[in-house]
Design a protein around this motif. Structure first.
Motif, PDB file in Angstrom:
ATOM      1  N   TYR A 108       0.676  -1.322  -0.002  1.00 38.22           N
ATOM      2  CA  TYR A 108       0.060   0.044  -0.124  1.00 38.22           C
ATOM      3  C   TYR A 108       1.025   1.236   0.022  1.00 38.22           C
ATOM      4  O   TYR A 108       1.949   1.253   0.576  1.00 38.22           O
ATOM      5  CB  TYR A 108      -1.077  -0.053   1.255  1.00 38.22           C
ATOM      6  CG  TYR A 108      -0.467  -0.058   2.715  1.00 38.22           C
ATOM      7  CD1 TYR A 108      -0.197   1.415   3.180  1.00 38.22           C
ATOM      8  CD2 TYR A 108      -0.150  -1.327   3.278  1.00 38.22           C
ATOM      9  CE1 TYR A 108       0.471   1.323   4.458  1.00 38.22           C
ATOM     10  CE2 TYR A 108       0.684  -1.230   4.427  1.00 38.22           C
ATOM     11  CZ  TYR A 108       0.669   0.128   5.129  1.00 38.22           C
ATOM     12  OH  TYR A 108       1.237   0.063   6.276  1.00 38.22           O
ATOM     13  N   HIS A 109       0.365   2.461  -0.489  1.00 35.36           N
ATOM     14  CA  HIS A 109       0.845   3.547  -0.539  1.00 35.36           C
ATOM     15  C   HIS A 109       0.975   4.200   0.715  1.00 35.36           C
ATOM     16  O   HIS A 109      -0.110   4.478   1.659  1.00 35.36           O
ATOM     17  CB  HIS A 109       0.179   4.493  -1.394  1.00 35.36           C
ATOM     18  CG  HIS A 109       1.121   5.774  -1.693  1.00 35.36           C
ATOM     19  ND1 HIS A 109       0.593   6.999  -0.879  1.00 35.36           N
ATOM     20  CD2 HIS A 109       2.035   6.255  -2.395  1.00 35.36           C
ATOM     21  CE1 HIS A 109       1.475   8.027  -1.445  1.00 35.36           C
ATOM     22  NE2 HIS A 109       2.467   7.630  -2.227  1.00 35.36           N
ATOM     23  N   ARG A 110       2.313   4.732   1.248  1.00 33.79           N
ATOM     24  CA  ARG A 110       2.448   5.445   2.615  1.00 33.79           C
ATOM     25  C   ARG A 110       2.424   6.822   2.440  1.00 33.79           C
ATOM     26  O   ARG A 110       3.050   7.522   1.243  1.00 33.79           O
ATOM     27  CB  ARG A 110       3.751   5.091   3.353  1.00 33.79           C
ATOM     28  CG  ARG A 110       4.214   3.788   3.228  1.00 33.79           C
ATOM     29  CD  ARG A 110       3.350   2.727   3.883  1.00 33.79           C
ATOM     30  NE  ARG A 110       3.896   1.577   3.889  1.00 33.79           N
ATOM     31  CZ  ARG A 110       3.802   0.426   3.170  1.00 33.79           C
ATOM     32  NH1 ARG A 110       3.514   0.659   1.901  1.00 33.79           N
ATOM     33  NH2 ARG A 110       4.724  -0.673   3.434  1.00 33.79           N
ATOM     34  N   ILE A 111       1.474   7.676   3.154  1.00 31.20           N
ATOM     35  CA  ILE A 111       1.625   9.144   3.128  1.00 31.20           C
ATOM     36  C   ILE A 111       2.794   9.937   3.160  1.00 31.20           C
ATOM     37  O   ILE A 111       3.391  10.799   2.497  1.00 31.20           O
ATOM     38  CB  ILE A 111       0.638   9.488   4.044  1.00 31.20           C
ATOM     39  CG1 ILE A 111       0.377  11.215   3.927  1.00 31.20           C
ATOM     40  CG2 ILE A 111       1.019   9.337   5.662  1.00 31.20           C
ATOM     41  CD1 ILE A 111      -0.313  11.599   2.630  1.00 31.20           C
ATOM     42  N   GLU A 112       3.833   9.196   4.073  1.00 40.07           N
ATOM     43  CA  GLU A 112       5.097   9.732   4.246  1.00 40.07           C
ATOM     44  C   GLU A 112       5.982   9.853   2.908  1.00 40.07           C
ATOM     45  O   GLU A 112       6.941  10.895   2.820  1.00 40.07           O
ATOM     46  CB  GLU A 112       5.928   9.156   5.567  1.00 40.07           C
ATOM     47  CG  GLU A 112       6.238   7.573   5.055  1.00 40.07           C
ATOM     48  CD  GLU A 112       6.769   6.918   6.344  1.00 40.07           C
ATOM     49  OE1 GLU A 112       7.902   6.222   6.070  1.00 40.07           O
ATOM     50  OE2 GLU A 112       6.506   7.043   7.297  1.00 40.07           O
ATOM     51  N   TRP A 113       5.947   9.090   2.195  1.00 40.20           N
ATOM     52  CA  TRP A 113       6.673   9.021   0.873  1.00 40.20           C
ATOM     53  C   TRP A 113       6.508  10.390   0.018  1.00 40.20           C
ATOM     54  O   TRP A 113       7.192  10.838  -0.801  1.00 40.20           O
ATOM     55  CB  TRP A 113       6.234   7.837  -0.063  1.00 40.20           C
ATOM     56  CG  TRP A 113       6.496   6.849   0.591  1.00 40.20           C
ATOM     57  CD1 TRP A 113       7.417   6.194   1.702  1.00 40.20           C
ATOM     58  CD2 TRP A 113       6.071   5.343   0.072  1.00 40.20           C
ATOM     59  NE1 TRP A 113       7.344   4.807   1.503  1.00 40.20           N
ATOM     60  CE2 TRP A 113       6.512   4.328   0.560  1.00 40.20           C
ATOM     61  CE3 TRP A 113       5.020   5.176  -0.842  1.00 40.20           C
ATOM     62  CZ2 TRP A 113       6.161   3.141   0.795  1.00 40.20           C
ATOM     63  CZ3 TRP A 113       4.759   3.548  -1.015  1.00 40.20           C
ATOM     64  CH2 TRP A 113       5.421   2.706  -0.399  1.00 40.20           C
ATOM     65  N   GLN A 114       5.038  11.075   0.490  1.00 40.59           N
ATOM     66  CA  GLN A 114       4.813  12.115  -0.244  1.00 40.59           C
ATOM     67  C   GLN A 114       5.392  13.426   0.450  1.00 40.59           C
ATOM     68  O   GLN A 114       5.343  14.724  -0.308  1.00 40.59           O
ATOM     69  CB  GLN A 114       3.627  12.361  -0.717  1.00 40.59           C
ATOM     70  CG  GLN A 114       3.021  11.235  -1.570  1.00 40.59           C
ATOM     71  CD  GLN A 114       3.497  11.207  -2.896  1.00 40.59           C
ATOM     72  OE1 GLN A 114       3.858  10.175  -3.546  1.00 40.59           O
ATOM     73  NE2 GLN A 114       3.868  12.302  -3.649  1.00 40.59           N
ATOM     74  N   PHE A 115       5.886  13.408   1.553  1.00 40.32           N
ATOM     75  CA  PHE A 115       6.242  14.390   2.475  1.00 40.32           C
ATOM     76  C   PHE A 115       7.335  15.228   1.726  1.00 40.32           C
ATOM     77  O   PHE A 115       8.425  14.661   1.251  1.00 40.32           O
ATOM     78  CB  PHE A 115       7.085  14.159   3.733  1.00 40.32           C
ATOM     79  CG  PHE A 115       5.684  13.711   4.636  1.00 40.32           C
ATOM     80  CD1 PHE A 115       4.427  13.751   4.335  1.00 40.32           C
ATOM     81  CD2 PHE A 115       6.096  12.944   5.613  1.00 40.32           C
ATOM     82  CE1 PHE A 115       3.507  13.184   5.091  1.00 40.32           C
ATOM     83  CE2 PHE A 115       5.186  12.626   6.629  1.00 40.32           C
ATOM     84  CZ  PHE A 115       3.814  12.633   6.221  1.00 40.32           C
TER      85      PHE A 115
END
Length: 167
Positions: A108-115
């Motif tokens: 699944y996609h982690r929100i932290e990757w987009q920080f």
């Protein structure tokens, strides 16, 4: 009871630790056979839900909006708030980023990757990928990650770990 006033049964979808709102909304919509337009109508939030799926959080979701969404997706509003960047952290909605090693462990996609300040995966000390390592197609929004593979060449995201470079 009058059939016209009955609400269709919805299926709950479990939130995953650190999951992005985009990825969660995509999983919820698929489990409940909903389009983004239908979800916007059900919540009464309209097109804003589509913006959130694309990781466009400006304006930032209000507490009231999260509570309305929480009621529909059957998740606590505080848990939904955890799927958003913390106060003071800027998010970069494009390009969509991926740690293929993390994805291989838990898909699944982690929100932290987009920080915005994020340069790589803290867990694996690897640079985050911005496109398919085979055909160089940029990753689609996480809501569209149905099979966890490149939409162009069908290379599984987990397989891309072999080509990820150290930070």
């Amino acid at each position: 009871m009058d059939r016209e006033n009955q609400q269709p049964q919805r299926f709950a979808v479990e939130l995953l630790e650190g999951e992005s709102l985009s990825h969660f909304l995509g999983r919820f919509r698929r489990a409940n056979s909903l389009t983004i337009t239908a979800l916007g109508k059900i919540t009464g939030l309209g097109a804003v839900v589509g913006r959130w799926e694309k990781l466009y959080l400006n304006p930032f979701p209000s507490r009231q909006e999260l509570e309305v969404l929480a009621d529909v997706v059957m998740v606590d509003a505080d848990r939904l708030a955890q799927m958003l960047p913390p106060t003071g952290v800027t998010m970069k909605p494009r390009p969509i980023l991926l740690c293929a090693v993390c994805y291989a462990e838990n898909p699944y996609h982690r929100i932290e990757w987009q920080f915005k300040e994020r340069r790589g995966c803290d867990r694996h000390q690897l640079r985050l990928l911005v496109k398919c390592t085979n055909c160089e197609t940029p990753f689609p929004i996480p809501a569209l990650w149905v099979k966890g593979e490149c939409p162009h060449c069908f290379l599984p995201f987990a397989t891309m770990a072999k080509r990820q470079k150290r930070c």
